[in-house]
Motif scaffolding. Structure first.
Motif, PDB file in Angstrom:
ATOM      1  N   VAL A   4      15.410   1.248  15.618  1.00 54.32           N
ATOM      2  CA  VAL A   4      14.131   1.628  15.114  1.00 54.32           C
ATOM      3  C   VAL A   4      14.367   2.097  13.903  1.00 54.32           C
ATOM      4  N   ALA A   5      15.463   2.934  13.568  1.00 54.21           N
ATOM      5  CA  ALA A   5      15.688   3.324  12.237  1.00 54.21           C
ATOM      6  C   ALA A   5      16.050   1.964  11.315  1.00 54.21           C
ATOM      7  N   GLY A   6      16.589   1.154  11.857  1.00 51.60           N
ATOM      8  CA  GLY A   6      16.909  -0.245  11.008  1.00 51.60           C
ATOM      9  C   GLY A   6      15.689  -0.858  10.702  1.00 51.60           C
ATOM     10  N   PHE A   7      14.879  -0.826  11.576  1.00 51.51           N
ATOM     11  CA  PHE A   7      13.435  -1.645  11.459  1.00 51.51           C
ATOM     12  C   PHE A   7      12.535  -0.733  10.356  1.00 51.51           C
ATOM     13  N   ARG A   8      12.610   0.544  10.450  1.00 47.57           N
ATOM     14  CA  ARG A   8      11.850   1.325   9.574  1.00 47.57           C
ATOM     15  C   ARG A   8      12.433   1.081   7.883  1.00 47.57           C
ATOM     16  N   SER A   9      13.765   1.113   7.966  1.00 45.14           N
ATOM     17  CA  SER A   9      14.254   0.956   6.743  1.00 45.14           C
ATOM     18  C   SER A   9      14.020  -0.536   6.128  1.00 45.14           C
ATOM     19  N   GLU A  10      13.936  -1.411   7.039  1.00 43.88           N
ATOM     20  CA  GLU A  10      13.819  -2.888   6.213  1.00 43.88           C
ATOM     21  C   GLU A  10      12.085  -3.110   6.098  1.00 43.88           C
ATOM     22  N   LEU A  11      11.341  -2.372   6.850  1.00 44.93           N
ATOM     23  CA  LEU A  11      10.123  -2.327   6.684  1.00 44.93           C
ATOM     24  C   LEU A  11       9.763  -1.977   5.107  1.00 44.93           C
ATOM     25  N   LEU A  12      10.380  -0.716   4.673  1.00 47.30           N
ATOM     26  CA  LEU A  12      10.131  -0.042   3.509  1.00 47.30           C
ATOM     27  C   LEU A  12      10.784  -0.903   2.594  1.00 47.30           C
ATOM     28  N   TRP A  13      11.935  -1.670   2.784  1.00 46.55           N
ATOM     29  CA  TRP A  13      12.578  -2.356   1.663  1.00 46.55           C
ATOM     30  C   TRP A  13      11.657  -3.613   1.166  1.00 46.55           C
ATOM     31  N   ARG A  14      11.029  -4.382   2.353  1.00 53.11           N
ATOM     32  CA  ARG A  14      10.393  -5.450   2.310  1.00 53.11           C
ATOM     33  C   ARG A  14       8.912  -5.214   1.757  1.00 53.11           C
ATOM     34  N   TRP A  15       8.359  -4.087   2.073  1.00 53.62           N
ATOM     35  CA  TRP A  15       6.905  -3.769   1.832  1.00 53.62           C
ATOM     36  C   TRP A  15       6.942  -2.335   1.427  1.00 53.62           C
ATOM     37  N   PRO A  16       7.521  -2.028   0.535  1.00 53.03           N
ATOM     38  CA  PRO A  16       7.541  -0.499  -0.244  1.00 53.03           C
ATOM     39  C   PRO A  16       6.080   0.094  -0.083  1.00 53.03           C
ATOM     40  N   ASP A  17       5.004  -0.575  -0.232  1.00 48.80           N
ATOM     41  CA  ASP A  17       3.795  -0.158  -0.263  1.00 48.80           C
ATOM     42  C   ASP A  17       3.298   0.598   1.268  1.00 48.80           C
ATOM     43  N   LEU A  18       3.950   0.113   2.173  1.00 44.65           N
ATOM     44  CA  LEU A  18       3.937   0.812   3.635  1.00 44.65           C
ATOM     45  C   LEU A  18       4.262   2.006   3.673  1.00 44.65           C
ATOM     46  N   VAL A  19       4.907   2.652   2.585  1.00 41.24           N
ATOM     47  CA  VAL A  19       5.441   4.340   2.669  1.00 41.24           C
ATOM     48  C   VAL A  19       4.155   5.002   2.906  1.00 41.24           C
ATOM     49  N   ASP A  20       3.095   4.777   2.389  1.00 39.08           N
ATOM     50  CA  ASP A  20       1.727   5.569   2.220  1.00 39.08           C
ATOM     51  C   ASP A  20       1.071   5.577   3.788  1.00 39.08           C
ATOM     52  N   VAL A  21       1.415   4.373   4.632  1.00 41.77           N
ATOM     53  CA  VAL A  21       0.580   4.138   5.982  1.00 41.77           C
ATOM     54  C   VAL A  21       1.493   4.190   7.120  1.00 41.77           C
ATOM     55  N   LEU A  22       2.834   4.643   6.926  1.00 40.97           N
ATOM     56  CA  LEU A  22       4.004   4.903   7.760  1.00 40.97           C
ATOM     57  C   LEU A  22       4.239   6.221   8.378  1.00 40.97           C
ATOM     58  N   GLU A  23       4.356   6.467   9.916  1.00 38.43           N
ATOM     59  CA  GLU A  23       4.708   7.510  10.357  1.00 38.43           C
ATOM     60  C   GLU A  23       6.008   7.404  11.079  1.00 38.43           C
ATOM     61  N   PRO A  24       6.594   8.435  11.254  1.00 41.05           N
ATOM     62  CA  PRO A  24       6.671   9.456  10.652  1.00 41.05           C
ATOM     63  C   PRO A  24       6.941   9.474   9.043  1.00 41.05           C
ATOM     64  N   SER A  25       6.280  10.465   8.570  1.00 40.42           N
ATOM     65  CA  SER A  25       6.481  10.137   7.081  1.00 40.42           C
ATOM     66  C   SER A  25       7.681  10.980   6.672  1.00 40.42           C
ATOM     67  N   LEU A  31       9.785  13.818   8.805  1.00 42.42           N
ATOM     68  CA  LEU A  31      11.215  13.720   8.978  1.00 42.42           C
ATOM     69  C   LEU A  31      11.910  15.143   8.382  1.00 42.42           C
ATOM     70  N   VAL A  32      11.411  15.798   7.762  1.00 41.01           N
ATOM     71  CA  VAL A  32      12.370  17.156   7.391  1.00 41.01           C
ATOM     72  C   VAL A  32      12.437  18.033   8.634  1.00 41.01           C
ATOM     73  N   ASP A  33      11.170  18.119   9.466  1.00 50.94           N
ATOM     74  CA  ASP A  33      11.311  19.008  10.411  1.00 50.94           C
ATOM     75  C   ASP A  33      11.898  18.227  11.691  1.00 50.94           C
ATOM     76  N   SER A  34      11.987  16.878  11.867  1.00 54.74           N
ATOM     77  CA  SER A  34      12.098  16.281  13.081  1.00 54.74           C
ATOM     78  C   SER A  34      12.968  14.985  12.768  1.00 54.74           C
ATOM     79  N   PRO A  35      14.121  15.031  12.031  1.00 54.87           N
ATOM     80  CA  PRO A  35      14.884  13.746  11.395  1.00 54.87           C
ATOM     81  C   PRO A  35      15.141  12.724  12.571  1.00 54.87           C
ATOM     82  N   GLU A  36      15.255  12.956  13.956  1.00 53.44           N
ATOM     83  CA  GLU A  36      15.416  12.165  14.981  1.00 53.44           C
ATOM     84  C   GLU A  36      14.176  11.252  14.937  1.00 53.44           C
ATOM     85  N   ASP A  37      13.082  11.475  14.735  1.00 56.27           N
ATOM     86  CA  ASP A  37      11.837  10.624  14.909  1.00 56.27           C
ATOM     87  C   ASP A  37      12.052   9.624  14.327  1.00 56.27           C
TER      88      ASP A  37
END
Length: 114
Positions: free
Chosen positions: A43-64, A68-74
């Motif tokens: 899941v963490a790998g998927f999240r990282s690759e999503l943001l690498w391929r499509w940086p504009d997803l950062v504004d529509v992705l959760e957890p933001s 993650l400051v309060d719940s980094p495991e999410d």
């Protein structure tokens, strides 16, 4: 004359390990409940690759990043995307990437698991 602007978006959730009905997991994520999900490096790998391929997803992705400051495991539990219509062109690539990571998920717009 009144002009109405309709903003439409579609929600998609992705996870690897979770207990329960996918629709209930999806509804829980919308309310911030992640206790039915377990962290997984895919899941963490998927999240990282999503943001690498499509940086504009950062504004529509959760957890933001803020969440993650309060719940980094999410970051390793789930990815929830609220895609506005203008970003739906990314969807085929997002699904393909999810398949590569063997993630499970749910489409709020289709109201079905994938």
């Amino acid at each position: 004359m009144t002009v109405t602007i309709l903003v439409v978006s579609s929600d998609f959730a992705f996870w690897k390990v979770g207990d329960g009905d996918p629709g209930e997991i999806f509804d829980g994520l919308a309310d911030g409940a992640t206790d039915t999900l377990e962290p997984h490096p895919d899941v963490a790998g998927f999240r990282s690759e999503l943001l690498w391929r499509w940086p504009d997803l950062v504004d529509v992705l959760e957890p933001s990043e803020h969440d993650l400051v309060d719940s980094p495991e999410d970051a390793a539990k789930y990815v929830l995307l609220t895609l506005p219509v203008r970003m739906l062109g990314h969807l085929d690539g997002i699904y393909e990437l999810a398949r590569q990571y063997k993630l499970r998920g749910y489409s709020g717009v289709a109201d079905e698991a994938f």
